[in-house]
Design a protein around this motif. Structure first.
Motif, mmCIF file in Angstrom:
data_model
loop_
_atom_site.group_PDB
_atom_site.id
_atom_site.type_symbol
_atom_site.label_atom_id
_atom_site.label_comp_id
_atom_site.label_asym_id
_atom_site.label_seq_id
_atom_site.Cartn_x
_atom_site.Cartn_y
_atom_site.Cartn_z
ATOM 1 N N HIS A 1 70.746 78.658 51.064
ATOM 2 C CA HIS A 1 69.239 79.702 51.028
ATOM 3 C C HIS A 1 69.127 79.936 49.009
ATOM 4 N N GLY A 2 69.843 79.669 48.358
ATOM 5 C CA GLY A 2 70.369 80.247 46.844
ATOM 6 C C GLY A 2 71.338 81.225 46.941
ATOM 7 N N SER A 3 72.268 80.800 48.295
ATOM 8 C CA SER A 3 73.949 82.017 47.903
ATOM 9 C C SER A 3 73.845 81.921 46.508
ATOM 10 N N ARG A 4 74.368 82.898 45.683
ATOM 11 C CA ARG A 4 75.599 82.836 44.542
ATOM 12 C C ARG A 4 76.405 82.592 45.042
ATOM 13 N N LEU A 5 77.040 82.355 46.150
ATOM 14 C CA LEU A 5 78.515 82.233 46.973
ATOM 15 C C LEU A 5 78.579 81.095 47.052
ATOM 16 N N SER A 6 78.138 80.215 47.751
ATOM 17 C CA SER A 6 77.807 78.333 46.961
ATOM 18 C C SER A 6 77.399 77.805 46.664
ATOM 19 N N PHE A 7 77.196 78.200 45.488
ATOM 20 C CA PHE A 7 76.901 78.032 44.795
ATOM 21 C C PHE A 7 77.562 77.074 43.015
ATOM 22 N N ALA A 8 77.671 75.822 42.673
ATOM 23 C CA ALA A 8 78.108 75.371 40.930
ATOM 24 C C ALA A 8 76.698 74.056 40.809
ATOM 25 N N LEU A 9 77.079 75.159 39.378
ATOM 26 C CA LEU A 9 76.123 74.164 38.710
ATOM 27 C C LEU A 9 75.637 72.431 38.892
ATOM 28 N N ALA A 10 77.508 72.234 38.498
ATOM 29 C CA ALA A 10 77.712 71.067 37.967
ATOM 30 C C ALA A 10 76.830 69.577 38.708
ATOM 31 N N TYR B 1 69.205 88.828 52.458
ATOM 32 C CA TYR B 1 70.856 88.745 51.296
ATOM 33 C C TYR B 1 70.799 88.519 49.381
ATOM 34 N N LYS B 2 69.445 88.911 48.963
ATOM 35 C CA LYS B 2 69.101 88.093 47.678
ATOM 36 C C LYS B 2 69.380 87.251 47.155
ATOM 37 N N HIS B 3 68.456 86.105 48.385
ATOM 38 C CA HIS B 3 68.537 84.819 48.393
ATOM 39 C C HIS B 3 66.810 84.381 48.673
ATOM 40 N N PRO B 4 66.811 83.738 46.621
ATOM 41 C CA PRO B 4 67.715 83.279 45.582
ATOM 42 C C PRO B 4 67.943 83.808 45.044
ATOM 43 N N HIS B 5 69.145 83.577 45.005
ATOM 44 C CA HIS B 5 69.334 84.920 43.505
ATOM 45 C C HIS B 5 69.768 84.541 42.038
ATOM 46 N N ALA B 6 69.000 85.749 41.430
ATOM 47 C CA ALA B 6 68.195 85.297 40.391
ATOM 48 C C ALA B 6 69.076 84.307 39.627
ATOM 49 N N CYS B 7 70.219 84.531 39.831
ATOM 50 C CA CYS B 7 71.631 83.432 38.582
ATOM 51 C C CYS B 7 71.586 81.694 39.152
ATOM 52 N N VAL B 8 71.138 82.084 40.512
ATOM 53 C CA VAL B 8 71.085 80.176 40.324
ATOM 54 C C VAL B 8 69.331 79.936 40.177
ATOM 55 N N THR B 9 68.523 80.202 40.516
ATOM 56 C CA THR B 9 67.266 80.054 39.845
ATOM 57 C C THR B 9 66.862 79.866 38.292
ATOM 58 N N ASN B 10 67.591 81.352 38.004
ATOM 59 C CA ASN B 10 68.255 80.977 36.057
ATOM 60 C C ASN B 10 68.928 79.923 35.917
ATOM 61 N N ALA B 11 70.313 79.490 36.146
ATOM 62 C CA ALA B 11 71.130 78.526 35.612
ATOM 63 C C ALA B 11 70.340 76.973 36.352
ATOM 64 N N LEU B 12 69.309 76.863 37.000
ATOM 65 C CA LEU B 12 68.590 75.444 37.051
ATOM 66 C C LEU B 12 67.746 75.124 36.130
ATOM 67 N N THR B 13 67.124 76.477 36.032
ATOM 68 C CA THR B 13 65.876 76.478 34.915
ATOM 69 C C THR B 13 66.389 76.652 33.313
ATOM 70 N N TRP B 14 67.682 77.230 33.524
ATOM 71 C CA TRP B 14 68.127 77.150 32.053
ATOM 72 C C TRP B 14 68.594 75.377 31.930
ATOM 73 N N VAL B 15 68.544 74.770 32.511
ATOM 74 C CA VAL B 15 69.421 73.302 32.427
ATOM 75 C C VAL B 15 67.829 72.217 32.734
ATOM 76 N N GLY B 16 66.900 72.756 33.113
ATOM 77 C CA GLY B 16 65.519 71.960 33.048
ATOM 78 C C GLY B 16 65.267 71.358 34.540
#
Length: 405
Positions: free
Chosen positions: A341-350, A371-386
């Motif tokens: 669900h976009g948890s930062r604890l299960s996410f890796a950008l690679a 539960y802060k799903h999706p976490h902002a750091c997850v959506t921001n990271a995905l957007t940042w790489v396009g």
């Protein structure tokens, strides 16, 4: 042969329900489901059931509703609770493909997890874990755990007239029957980290004493002696122990690759779009109640070259090397479900970065941001790489239409 496939990430909120339907003309020739559940609670369940029934009712002219493959990533409530709609609705399920559990894991799930919910839900979940063949009236395939890419099978599944088959991770399930014959496979990989299970047992013993072994519990009443009466208190205490384990117990989850295993010539995504829903029922596009389509990320002659999808369940992608599991098939991937669900604890950008390639990234979550799903750091990271992070909530679904052959 002109075959289209509709891939849908259904709007059940904080849960998971995904389907793929292969169609020749107006005829569905093959149907696949990956998980079907939503967050606990009467209102959530009623809404989720309405979504599933609405999807099934689209084909109410059929004599029966067929699901050829039903994949279950793991047995968390929000991934399996709506399977009861299929069971009660008389759906014919060809094969249920789920992670292989040992006896200790089954007992652990039924005693420590199922019973924190109301009796009605608990009974269905326990039955699903202990005897899925009877519960879903289907033949079962259990997928063995995988440690690394070297231990994966590269063989096609051979249909057997037995109800309980065990296969290694990496076994390839073909789309067969109804005159369909093309290079498309479903490849499950069941990640199982023994060290996580041992860490959980240690955490339980640290909290309740060395004599306490969760895999030897015989009844939920054993937990009540430690935590007192009341399911809310029991669930809170249980969650404290889960959270003490690195990975929050979500590493053990079966991923599935859906796509061609060779070059996807003439196969690709024709369109991807988000559609609004209201009251669990899809809105009428003629009334303007739907969103615009997404642009194609890679095109050749107007057709995307990245038709495959990887479903991740709640897999912890920080430790599970999903990209290496699917090896040479990874170049065909254009859609990756963001795990947990976009948890930062299960996410890796690679896995989501492969320049100049970009991915569609659906995230099953709730409009209420539990539960802060999706976490902002997850959506921001995905957007940042396009990439294209796409929220799949109670009020919007994500759909792709693919040209297969």
């Amino acid at each position: 042969m002109n075959v289209k496939m509709t891939r849908t990430f259904h709007p059940v909120g904080q849960g998971a329900f995904y389907s793929e339907e292969f169609c020749r003309g107006d005829e569905i020739v093959f149907r696949v489901v990956y998980d079907c559940g939503c967050r606990h609670g009467k209102a959530n369940q009623q809404y989720g059931e309405a979504v599933v029934k609405d999807w099934m009712d689209k084909w109410n002219g059929d004599t029966r509703f067929d699901i050829d493959y039903l994949f279950i990533s793991h047995f968390d409530f929000d991934h399996v609770s709506l399977l009861k709609v299929f069971a009660d609705g008389g759906a014919r399920i060809g094969r249920v493909i789920l992670p292989l559990l040992n006896d200790g894991e089954k007992e652990f799930l039924t005693d420590l997890y199922c019973n924190v919910y109301d009796r009605k839900s608990s009974g269905f979940l326990q039955s699903l874990i202990e005897k899925p063949e009877e519960t879903l009236r289907a033949k079962v395939v259990r997928v063995k755990p995988v440690k690394d890419a070297k231990s994966l099978s590269r063989e096609d599944f051979k249909e057997e007239d037995t109800s309980d088959v065990r296969v290694p991770s990496g076994t390839r399930f073909p789309v067969v029957g109804a005159g369909v014959d093309f290079d498309w496979r479903y490849i499950p990989c069941n990640y199982d980290d023994d060290s996580r299970g041992e860490a959980l047992r240690k955490a339980m013993k640290n909290k309740f004493g060395n004599a306490f072994d969760p895999c030897e519990l015989k009844a939920f009443s054993s937990l009540m002696k430690h935590w007192g009466r009341g399911k809310k208190k029991a669930f809170r205490k249980l969650k404290e122990v889960y959270c003490a384990v690195d990975g929050n117990i979500n590493e053990n989850s079966m991923t599935v690759y859906s796509g061609p295993i060779g070059q996807p010539d003439g196969c690709g995504v024709e369109c991807s779009y988000v559609a609004s829903r209201c009251g669990g029922v899809r809105c009428d596009p003629e009334r303007g109640l739907h969103c615009a389509a997404f642009p194609l990320l890679e095109t050749s002659g107007g057709v995307s070259l990245s038709p495959a999808c990887v479903y991740t369940g709640d897999t912890d992608m920080r430790v599970a090397d999903v990209k290496s599991w699917y090896g040479g098939c990874w170049g065909n991937v254009g859609t990756i479900q963001v795990p947990h669900h976009g948890s930062r604890l299960s996410f890796a950008l690679a896995p989501f970065t492969e320049c100049p390639k970009r991915y569609y990234c659906p995230i099953s979550c709730s409009d209420k941001n539990y539960y802060k799903h999706p976490h902002a750091c997850v959506t921001n990271a995905l957007t940042w790489v396009g990439d294209f992070p796409i929220r799949v909530t109670e009020t919007q679904e994500f759909t792709q239409v693919l040209s297969i052959c």
